[in-house]
Design an enzyme around this catalytic site. Sequence first.
Site, PDB file in Angstrom:
ATOM      1  N   HIS A   1      -7.294  -5.889  -0.774  1.00 24.98           N
ATOM      2  CA  HIS A   1      -6.327  -4.986  -0.568  1.00 24.98           C
ATOM      3  C   HIS A   1      -4.937  -5.492   0.770  1.00 24.98           C
ATOM      4  CE1 HIS A   1      -3.857  -1.421  -0.608  1.00 24.98           C
ATOM      5  NE2 HIS A   1      -3.806  -0.761   0.920  1.00 24.98           N
TER       6      HIS A   1
ATOM      7  N   SER B   1       0.931  -0.980  -0.035  1.00 16.89           N
ATOM      8  CA  SER B   1      -0.187  -0.044   0.351  1.00 16.89           C
ATOM      9  C   SER B   1       1.307   1.256   0.020  1.00 16.89           C
ATOM     10  CB  SER B   1      -1.174  -0.121   1.757  1.00 16.89           C
ATOM     11  OG  SER B   1      -1.946   1.062   0.968  1.00 16.89           O
TER      12      SER B   1
ATOM     13  N   ASP C   1      -8.993  -5.617  -5.103  1.00 19.32           N
ATOM     14  CA  ASP C   1      -8.333  -4.944  -3.997  1.00 19.32           C
ATOM     15  C   ASP C   1      -9.922  -3.361  -4.255  1.00 19.32           C
ATOM     16  OD1 ASP C   1      -7.098  -2.674  -2.733  1.00 19.32           O
ATOM     17  OD2 ASP C   1      -5.696  -3.527  -3.394  1.00 19.32           O
TER      18      ASP C   1
END
Length: 735
Positions: A710, A566, A678
Site C-alpha cells: 500500500h 489511499s 497491496d
Amino acid sequence: LLTEWSQRDLARAENVRFCRQYLIFHDGASVVYSGPAGTCAEIKDELLSQESPSGALKAVLRKVPGGEKKEEKQFLEVWDQNCKVKSIDLTALDKHGTVYDDDHFGCLAWSHSETHLLYVAEKKRPKAESFFQSKAPELGASSEDVGCPEKADVPLKGEQFVYHEDWGEALSKRSVPVLCVMDIEASSISVLEGVPEHLSPGQAFWSPDDTGVVFVGWWPEPFRLGLQHCTNRRSALFYVDLTSGACEPLSGNNAAVWSPRLSPDRCRIVYLENDAFGPHQQCSRLRMYDWYTKQTGTVLADVPRQTWGAFPGIYCGALPGLCWAADSRRLVLDTAQRSQQDIFVVDTVTGATTLLTADVPQGSWSVLTIDRDILVARFSTPSCPHTLVSRYPLPGAQQPLSGLPLTLLPTQKVAVLPSAGLEAQVQWVCLQDAPPVPGISWSIRTLQPPPEQEHPQYEGLDFDAILLRPSEGPAAQKHPLVVMPHGGPHSVFTAGWMLYPAALCRMGFAVLLVNYRGSLGFGQDSVYSLPGNVGTQDMRDVQLCVERVLQESWLDAGRVALVGGSHGGFLACHLLGQFPDTYRACVVRNPVVNIASMVAATDIPDWCLTETGLPYTPDTLPDPAQWTEMLHKSPMRYIDRVRPRPRPFRVPSSSAGAEAVPFPQVRAPVLLMLGEDDRRVPPQQGLEYYRALKARGVPTRLLLYPGNGHALAGVEAEADGFMNMALWLVKHLRC
C-alpha cells in the site's frame, strides 16, 4: 550517543542503514560540548538489536542470505565489549518459524538478570504433502498412521493447500506468533507454553522479578483483520507465569491496548488504550497498571476538543521504547497538536502535563529516547530536514553520560529533563545542524467551515492546512498549486519534513496539505465527526481550503492539480468528479474509488462500513441498502454526470420525454500508481477507475509496481513514482 539512520541508495535500489556517533559532555546541569565522533558506518543485515540493562552486552538478530537455491537464515548473536560470545543458528534449530522484526508483534528483550532473551516468532507449522505421496509408507503402517501421524515431523496428508490467515497489509507473513526464550548460558531455545491458543502474543517483556512474561495479546477470532495502522483491534495486556504456565489478564478484554512500558523501578506499567473497533486511529488513553497493588488507573483520558494551552490528547502510533524518567514517576511522549507535533512530560501520579517544546521553533518534534534523564529528540519543519537535538539529564542525575548506548532513528536533538516542577526550563541542544532547504517558505492556515457545512452533532469544529510556497523567482510569477489531502482518513499532516512536498516546492509548485475535519490532533470530536460523512465533509473542507488560497494573487487558479494516496486518493477522485472546472491534472496512489467493491477484498472490511456510517460486526452481511450507501459515498459515482437526451422522433407521443444519458464529468488527466501486493486497497480499485476513464476517453496512465504494498515504499517504486508524478504535473499544468 549511537544513532541509526536510513538513506535511499538509488544505485542499489534499497534503503541503506548506517550509524553515527556523538560525544556529549555535561556538568550535571547543562551540556558543555556536543559533536560528532568518528565516521559513519553501514549496518549490514541486522534485523533487531538491543543493549542489555547494564550495557555490558548486546543482542543482535541477524539475517544471513543463503546461497543459490538456499533459504535465508536467521542468527541470534550476543556480543560483549570485545567480541561475539554467542551465535545461535535459529533456522537450523527449527524450533519455530521466522523471527518477527516488525513494530506490531516484534521484540528483543533482555531479562533483568541478563541471562535470557525474549523474542516473538512464527509458530512452527507441520509439513504437509499430497494424499498421493511419491514415497510409499513404511511396512506395517496402518491407514490410520498414514492419515493421522502422531509425530509432529511427519508430513500431514492433504494439508498443503489449507488457507492460513495472516494479519494483512505489511504483515502477510505473520499468522500465529509464539513467545520464545533463549537461555544464553545453555545456548538453548524454547517456545513458551501457557499462552492460550486463542491469543496472538507480541510486544513482550520480562516481569519485574523475571518469573514470567508480560505481553499484549490480540484476539484473532473469528478471523484476522489487518493490524497495520489499526489501533482499534481487540487486545489486552497479559502475564504468563513461567513456573506454573498460568496466564492472567492485566487489563480489560473489551478494548484495544498496545505499547506497554515498564518503569525503571519495575513497579508500574503504562500502556495506550483505544476503544475496540470504530475509527482505526483516534485519541488514545494512557493507562497505568501497578504491579504490586494490581490496580489499573487512567493517567490521561481522551480529549474531546483541542484548546491551546491545554494537553491536546494522545495521537501516536506507540510510546518511545524508553519513555520513563529516572524517578519512575514521569514519562515523556510526543503527540500531534493540530498541525504540529510537540513533546510533553506527564506526571503519572497527578496526570499533570508540561509542554517541553513551548519556547522553540514551530515544527514537528518526536521523542527518540530518554535514559537517565538524558532526552533525545528529532526536529524538522517543511523546509528543514530532521535535526538531532538533545537535552541534558535532569538536575541531580547521578550517572555520567559516558558509555551510554542509545539506538535512534534519523535526525535528532538532546536535552536534560529538569526535576519535577521545572520541566518548562528544559534547554535543547542541536547535535548537528541541518541547514534549511532554500527557496521554501511555509505557513499554517486555520479555516472554519460555513454554517451550512457544520456537523449537526459536532458544531464549531475547525481545521488546518499547511501551505508551502516557493520563495525564489520573479515576484510577479504566478505559481501552480498542488493540493494534497492526507490518507487515513484519521491521520494528520504535521509541520515536519516531507520529501514529496519539499521537492515539488523546489520545482516551483505551491503545495497545500489539508488536515480536514476528522484528522488527528484536533480532539476526539473531530475524529467522530467524519464516519458517515466521508466523501462530503472531508471533500468540502478540501475544496473550501483550495478556493480560499486561490484568492491570493501569487497563485495561478488555472493550474491546480491533485495528488493523494489511499483516502487522499479517494478525496482526489471525488474532487475531480464534483469540481471538474477547478483541477487540471491528478496523480493518485492506491486510491479507494468504490467502497462497495472494496469491502470483500480488503484486509480492513470494518473500515468500509465504519467510515460509511454503518455498523460493523465480524458476521456483518451488508444488505442492498448498505451496498447502495457504500457506492453512493464512492468517487465512482461522480465519473459521469447525467444529462437529458430527447428520445427519437419514432417514439410514440404517449411515451415522449427525455432519456437520462451519462457523459464524462471527470476530464482532467489522471495518473494512477498501484502496488501489486497491496492488501489494504487492492489494485483492482485503481484498475476499476482506470477502465472507467479509458472508456470515456479521459487521458489516463497506470503504473503497477510488483513487490510493493500500500505504501509503495520500495526505493525503486518510490523514485520512479516521484519522477512520473513530477513529469505528469509539469506536462499537464504547462509548467
